[in-house]
Design a protein around this motif. Structure first.
Motif, PDB file in Angstrom:
ATOM      1  N   GLU A 112     -46.168 -44.325  28.676  1.00 29.78           N
ATOM      2  CA  GLU A 112     -46.540 -43.326  29.674  1.00 29.78           C
ATOM      3  C   GLU A 112     -45.565 -43.335  30.848  1.00 29.78           C
ATOM      4  N   GLU A 113     -45.112 -44.510  31.244  1.00 27.69           N
ATOM      5  CA  GLU A 113     -44.125 -44.593  32.327  1.00 27.69           C
ATOM      6  C   GLU A 113     -42.785 -44.010  31.881  1.00 27.69           C
ATOM      7  N   GLY A 118     -38.927 -39.476  31.873  1.00 28.74           N
ATOM      8  CA  GLY A 118     -38.334 -38.347  31.155  1.00 28.74           C
ATOM      9  C   GLY A 118     -38.584 -37.030  31.862  1.00 28.74           C
ATOM     10  N   THR A 119     -39.791 -36.854  32.398  1.00 33.34           N
ATOM     11  CA  THR A 119     -40.098 -35.646  33.166  1.00 33.34           C
ATOM     12  C   THR A 119     -39.196 -35.536  34.384  1.00 33.34           C
ATOM     13  N   ALA A 120     -39.008 -36.651  35.096  1.00 26.05           N
ATOM     14  CA  ALA A 120     -38.127 -36.635  36.267  1.00 26.05           C
ATOM     15  C   ALA A 120     -36.695 -36.308  35.870  1.00 26.05           C
ATOM     16  N   LEU A 121     -36.238 -36.880  34.756  1.00 27.69           N
ATOM     17  CA  LEU A 121     -34.883 -36.601  34.269  1.00 27.69           C
ATOM     18  C   LEU A 121     -34.713 -35.118  33.982  1.00 27.69           C
ATOM     19  N   ARG A 171     -43.271 -41.779  20.539  1.00 26.27           N
ATOM     20  CA  ARG A 171     -42.184 -40.846  20.794  1.00 26.27           C
ATOM     21  C   ARG A 171     -42.325 -40.249  22.193  1.00 26.27           C
ATOM     22  N   LEU A 172     -41.261 -39.631  22.638  1.00 24.01           N
ATOM     23  CA  LEU A 172     -41.275 -38.791  23.830  1.00 24.01           C
ATOM     24  C   LEU A 172     -40.942 -37.379  23.391  1.00 24.01           C
TER      25      LEU A 172
END
Length: 238
Positions: A112-113, A118-121, A171-172
């Motif tokens: 989750e972290e 990944g969202t921030a990236l 996965r992401l």
């Protein structure tokens, strides 16, 4: 925006024609706006497409890449989409290391972290000019699988997937919202095993049954098929 369907005679032609289309788009974007940002995809056709870009006249200094999904495994795992892309293309062209934006690898950080990172990236990259997607025989895209809640996830750009029916399970993945925020979305699909899924998507199946049907670019949506993948489409229904 409804997807425009194009059909190539076979897999090799699909890869070659899509490589032509992609290299032309990159050149055009760099000329118009000074840079191009592409979210790559894994899978056999996706990797063949990347390999077909080697030797093209592309100014890689102005190209940025990331991935629409990634297996949450160590950075040196052969399962990583990023590692496969490096072998096929990125290590063979002069793209700056700073222009390659991998989704996090498994270094012990909770999934989750890693998804939050990944969202921030992704948000730091700004608008994605093109998101490339493959599609599975079950009509999944990225790591958004039929029947799983990820297809409805809202408010974030990258989600944690803990129960992928394809290994590895962790996965992401881009959300539908992240995919659909891209200027362009191209689904590149080959093989007779995808024909049912293509027909399902083109028939307007619900997102729970065919996540690929949710993919839309803000400026362009293409479904690039080989003849085998398009075999169940009638001319009038394309």
């Amino acid at each position: 925006m409804s997807a425009v369907v194009t059909v190539s005679p076979d897999r090799a032609a699909l890869v070659a024609e899509t490589a032509d289309r992609l290299s032309g788009l990159l050149v055009e974007l760099i000329a118009e706006q000074g840079h191009a940002t592409v979210a790559l995809t894994g899978g056999s056709v996706g990797i063949e497409l990347l390999a077909a870009l080697v030797g093209r006249e592309i100014d890689w200094q102005h190209v940025h890449v990331t991935w629409s999904d990634e297996r949450y495994v160590p950075a040196d795992s052969p399962d990583r989409n990023a590692l496969q892309a490096r072998d096929a293309l990125l290590d063979r062209v002069p793209i700056p290391a700073a222009n390659v934006h991998e989704l996090p690898a498994d270094d012990g950080t909770p999934l989750e972290e890693a998804a939050a990172a990944g969202t921030a990236l992704l948000r730091g990259l700004g608008t994605i000019d093109l998101t490339l997607l493959g599609m599975g025989p079950d009509a999944h895209i990225a790591s958004l699988f039929p029947g799983l809640p990820g297809v409805h996830e809202a408010g974030v750009a990258v989600i944690a997937v803990t129960d992928s029916p394809k290994p590895p399970p962790a996965r992401l993945s881009f959300t539908v919202g992240a995919i659909n925020a891209s200027d362009r979305v191209w689904l590149v699909v080959a093989g007779a095993d995808k024909a049912d899924a293509v027909a399902l998507v083109r028939g307007g199946a619900a997102a729970e049954l065919a996540p690929a049907g949710t993919a839309r670019g803000t400026r362009e949506t293409l479904m690039l098929l080989d003849a085998e993948a398009a075999a169940l489409l009638e001319e009038s229904g394309r």
